[in-house]
Enzyme design. Structure first.
Site, mmCIF file in Angstrom:
data_model
loop_
_atom_site.group_PDB
_atom_site.id
_atom_site.type_symbol
_atom_site.label_atom_id
_atom_site.label_comp_id
_atom_site.label_asym_id
_atom_site.label_seq_id
_atom_site.Cartn_x
_atom_site.Cartn_y
_atom_site.Cartn_z
ATOM 1 N N ASP A 3 0.874 -1.162 0.000
ATOM 2 C CA ASP A 3 0.000 0.000 0.000
ATOM 3 C C ASP A 3 0.915 1.216 0.000
ATOM 4 O OD1 ASP A 3 -1.659 2.114 0.552
ATOM 5 O OD2 ASP A 3 -2.260 1.402 2.543
ATOM 6 N N LYS A 25 3.068 11.807 -3.512
ATOM 7 C CA LYS A 25 2.036 11.116 -4.294
ATOM 8 C C LYS A 25 0.957 12.094 -4.783
ATOM 9 C CE LYS A 25 -1.267 7.317 -3.598
ATOM 10 N NZ LYS A 25 -1.878 6.481 -2.539
ATOM 11 N N GLU A 84 -7.199 0.779 -4.224
ATOM 12 C CA GLU A 84 -7.147 0.649 -2.765
ATOM 13 C C GLU A 84 -8.461 0.138 -2.156
ATOM 14 O OE1 GLU A 84 -5.823 4.553 -1.734
ATOM 15 O OE2 GLU A 84 -3.820 4.173 -2.543
ATOM 16 N N ASP A 115 -13.169 5.310 1.790
ATOM 17 C CA ASP A 115 -11.710 5.394 1.869
ATOM 18 C C ASP A 115 -11.260 6.855 1.920
ATOM 19 O OD1 ASP A 115 -8.988 5.357 1.528
ATOM 20 O OD2 ASP A 115 -8.992 4.158 -0.303
#
Lengths: 321, 534
Positions: B10, B72, B173, B195
């Site tokens: 992850d 990211k 994810e 999420d």
């Protein structure tokens, strides 16, 4: 390990050429590049050729004889992995006609030998049965070959082996079952070792996904069903246009679904329920001009159909002695 | 064929985690200190060495210019885009413009591409796995937010390759989380995955039927996350400071990072207590002595400052539910993913929205890596009919629509968002002038009708077309999205049925030369010179 590509060096080739000298010349060139080879002037000369091997026909185009040969090959070989490659000097119309008969490619004469082997390779990759590769379990491969043999003529229901009146749950569970066997994740390891098999499984799976996408959509399914009765097997631009027009005629989801169902019934000749459904839709949205306009069409059709027995009766009376 | 070792990673905006499946059990791999979560931070030290992970956290304050976090968030956004500009304003390190509109990070005069930074984090995860397992690890499944577009996925894959990993799958994810939650349970249930990470939000609706996990719908926002809470709290603290002291924030760029760090502490504190008493000393250029920051923050204040951020997430949930034949209240299980779902306000607002308490039996920080490890084991499993029948299977969808630019800059959608993958769509192109030998097609990804409002994926050129009167040559172009969510394009000449030559220029990609330079630099950095301990 079995062959990664049965085409070319492992292909079975049958050659039809009317001219003996030309045939001999080509035969000597071609026979070196394939597993087995046979040739003749016309189809009957080589009809004894062991068809079960599967392979590719090369036919030199000579007008109607070609069409007859293609028809005979089709009849003689039930499995569709008999690829047909026609070589000749036919114009665009001839080529189109032959494509309609199901040939895989038309190669203009004179041709480059490399292009010919490229074509043979690509037909082999596309057509050779997956069972030949001996990479997938026999029951999986056999099932895939049966689907592949009729790939373009299968309806979504046939592809999923379901009845047209199956439930949404049936569709989902059959789709999940198929996915477990066909999803590319399951075949990752043959991607490198057997690319044509991987590609074909992928292609079949994509069609399964397409079937699922259309059949699990409450608006698209009745539209698809209605097109089935008109001979279509896949969702196409015409259906897309029908869908767009339904979406435009009302913003109520309930009305949209009912419109699709009415259209389905109408196309399948169930005019009375179709008309009644339209009536109820119009009552729900009395001020929608689009609905009012389309119900007229339904009414006309129904009237025409109702009048048919009357007309029949009149004719019968007149014919009566 | 034998089992292969495939780890699940992850790669988060703030934290990363690595897991692996051993004998049908998933193990989250700890670091040397036993910590199971690693910070996605890379610090470039003055002596040329690198500090990656949790140890790099202290460098955030000590050396903010050379310590890279949240990298990211830049991935996939052109340098001049409004998102990238906004982000740059908040960060203490230097971001410069590289080739092809890519953002690059300048550290001690050297420019690094974003995948290089991610590669360093991934390399750290790979090292941890190798130390733990005592064998080499070369294959991985790496997760990305569901709404990552093609170029963001490509960059993540590149980062994996730079780190010496064969990336078997770029996995969404939320899907990974659903797999981790449902694996081996034989569920027949509708799942919702909420999420909320550090920088992104995703809502995924999923049907679990036995070992099949089918994604029904997904929606998301790449600029909504826990960082937004931190920024709000940072603002509160800054305003408090400005009311009490006279100083210039422009003159001390490190201050923002420092306060953001404090804001994060406040947020975490408020996750366990109703009130959080802040008592810190801060150095200001304008004052000879450190100044006092004494402040009591309450959940009430947090709610006032941040509930609109959480409300934004529900607009996205509504969007996801608009594409399925049931609504939020019919969901069987709500699963929380991402560290930001630890915030009590998030939990209670989610409960209100779904009319049901979210599951609390899974660790939101580890669940994604666990799912990736399960998927990895599945992809690495030997081939057999048993495998086909019994292993879990994920059926995912395209996160973003794909289209081409047509007349007047309109984007014609070819593959709609939320289409199950793999999928393909074809379109026939022809020449528009006599003797034309090249046809150019511009490919976009996004939901806007105006092509230029979307992300340009690249330019496709059909070359070497046989000269003929216009409209005579017909070339079928097939757009395909594979199971990684990556887009590829093939072209076929309809006359010969053979593949047609094409040239694809991906606008946000890196040249081969660029990539090999990155690879060399990474090798030279000494990362990965780790000895196996077992």
């Amino acid at each position: 390990m079995s062959q990664s590509s049965p085409a070319n060096s492992t292909a079975h080739i049958a050659l039809l050429h009317p001219d003996e000298r030309q045939r001999t010349m080509l035969s000597s060139a071609l026979s070196r590049t394939c597993a087995s080879f046979t040739s003749g002037a016309q189809w009957s000369d080589i009809a004894k050729y062991p068809l079960r091997l599967g392979g590719i026909w090369l036919i030199f185009d000579e007008g109607t004889a070609t069409e007859q040969a293609i028809e005979q090959i089709r009849k003689a070989s039930e499995q569709a992995f008999w690829g047909i490659l026609v070589i000749g000097q036919g114009n665009a119309t001839t080529q189109q006609k032959l494509r309609g008969l199901g040939i895989d490619a038309y190669l203009p004469y004179p041709f480059d030998f490399n292009v010919l082997s490229q074509q043979i390779q690509s037909i082999g990759d596309k057509r050779a049965p997956i069972s030949n590769y001996q990479v997938l379990p026999p029951q999986v491969a056999g099932g895939l070959d049966r689907v592949w043999a009729r790939f373009d003529s299968l309806t979504y229901y046939q592809l999923l082996e379901l009845n047209i009146d199956c439930s949404l749950e049936d569709i989902q569970s059959r789709f999940h079952q198929r996915s477990l066997m066909l999803h590319p994740d399951r075949h990752r390891r043959i991607k490198q070792s057997h690319p044509p098999v991987y590609e074909r499984v992928n292609l079949i799976y994509k069609r399964v996904l397409e079937a699922y996408r259309i059949l699990s959509d409450p608006l698209q399914r009745p539209l698809y069903d209605s097109a089935l009765s008109l001979g279509s097997t896949r969702w196409d631009y015409k259906l897309e246009a029908q869908k767009a027009s339904i979406l435009k005629s009302s913003n109520q989801q309930e009305t949209q679904l009912a419109l699709a169902q009415a259209l389905n019934w109408r196309n399948r000749g169930l005019l009375k329920p179709a008309y009644e459904l339209m009536l109820s839709i119009c009552q729900r949205e009395p001020n929608n001009p689009d609905l009012k306009a389309s119900i007229h069409g339904y009414q006309k059709l129904l009237e025409l159909a109702c009048r048919e027995p009357e007309i029949d009766a009149v004719i019968q009376q007149q014919l009566a002695p | 064929m034998s089992e292969e070792i495939v780890v699940g990673i992850d790669l988060g905006t703030t934290n990363s985690c690595v897991a692996v499946m051993i004998d049908s059990q998933v193990v989250v791999i700890p670091d040397e200190q036993g910590r199971r979560i690693q910070s996605s931070i890379v610090s470039f030290m003055e002596d040329g060495s690198l500090v990656i992970g949790n140890e790099a956290q202290r460098e955030l304050v000590a050396d903010p210019r050379n310590t890279i976090f949240s990298a990211k968030r830049f991935i996939g956004y052109p340098f001049d885009s409004k998102e990238a500009r906004k982000l740059r304003a908040q960060l203490p390190y230097k971001v410069i413009k590289g080739e092809d509109q890519n953002s690059m990070i300048e550290i001690r005069g050297e420019a690094f591409a974003l995948p290089e930074i991610s590669a360093l984090v991934l390399h750290r995860m790979k090292d941890l796995a190798e130390q733990y397992l005592g064998v080499e690890v070369n294959q991985a499944v790496i997760t990305v937010p569901a709404n990552f577009n093609d170029s963001q996925r490509q960059m993540t894959k590149l980062a994996g390759e730079l780190a010496g990993l064969e990336v078997l799958r770029i996995l969404n994810e939320p899907t990974a989380a659903a797999l981790a939650y449902g694996y081996g349970k034989g569920l027949d249930a509708k799942l919702a995955i909420y999420d909320l990470g550090g920088g992104t939000f995703d809502m995924t609706v999923l049907q679990a039927s036995g070992n099949v996990f089918e994604v029904k719908s997904t929606a998301g926002d790449t600029y909504l996350g826990g960082d937004d809470f931190d920024n709000r709290l940072t603002r509160v603290i800054l305003i408090y400071l400005q009311n009490h002291y006279d100083f210039s924030i422009e003159k001390q760029p490190h201050l923002r990072g420092q306060i953001k760090h404090i804001a994060e502490l406040v947020k975490k504190g408020l996750s366990v207590r109703d009130k959080f008493k802040l008592s810190q000393q801060i150095r200001l250029l304008e004052y000879p002595e450190p100044v006092e920051l004494n402040l009591v923050m309450s959940r009430e204040l947090f709610k006032k400052q941040c509930s609109d951020i959480i409300d934004r997430s529900f607009t996205i949930c509504d969007e996801a539910f608009s594409r399925v034949p049931f609504d939020a209240k019919e969901i069987d299980d709500v699963i929380l993913v991402g560290g930001s779902t630890r915030v009590p306000l998030v939990k209670s607002m989610v409960e209100d929205y779904f009319g049901k308490a979210p599951r609390t039996d899974i660790d939101p920080d580890e669940v994604v890596a666990v799912g990736a490890a399960i998927q990895g084991a599945m992809l690495g499993a030997p081939f057999s009919v048993e495998q086909l029948k019994h292993n879990p299977l994920l059926l995912d969808v395209t996160p973003v629509s794909i289209g081409i630019m047509t007349v007047q800059g309109i984007c014609e959608v070819l593959i709609k968002k939320n289409t199950a993958v793999p999928c393909e769509e074809s379109k026939v192109f022809t020449t528009t002038v006599d003797q034309q030998t090249v046809v150019k097609i511009q490919v976009f990804q996004g939901e806007s009708r105006v092509a230029n409002d979307n992300v340009k994926l690249g330019e496709l050129e059909l070359i070497g077309i046989r000269p003929a009167p216009r409209g005579e040559v017909k070339i079928e172009v097939i757009f395909e999205v594979d199971t990684d969510g990556l887009v590829s394009v093939k072209a076929k000449d309809l006359d010969t049925g053979l593949a047609h030559e094409t040239r694809v220029k991906v606008s946000t990609g890196y040249s081969e030369e660029n990539v090999s330079q990155m690879k060399e630099r990474l090798d030279a950095s000494g990362v990965g010179a780790v000895e196996l301990t077992k």
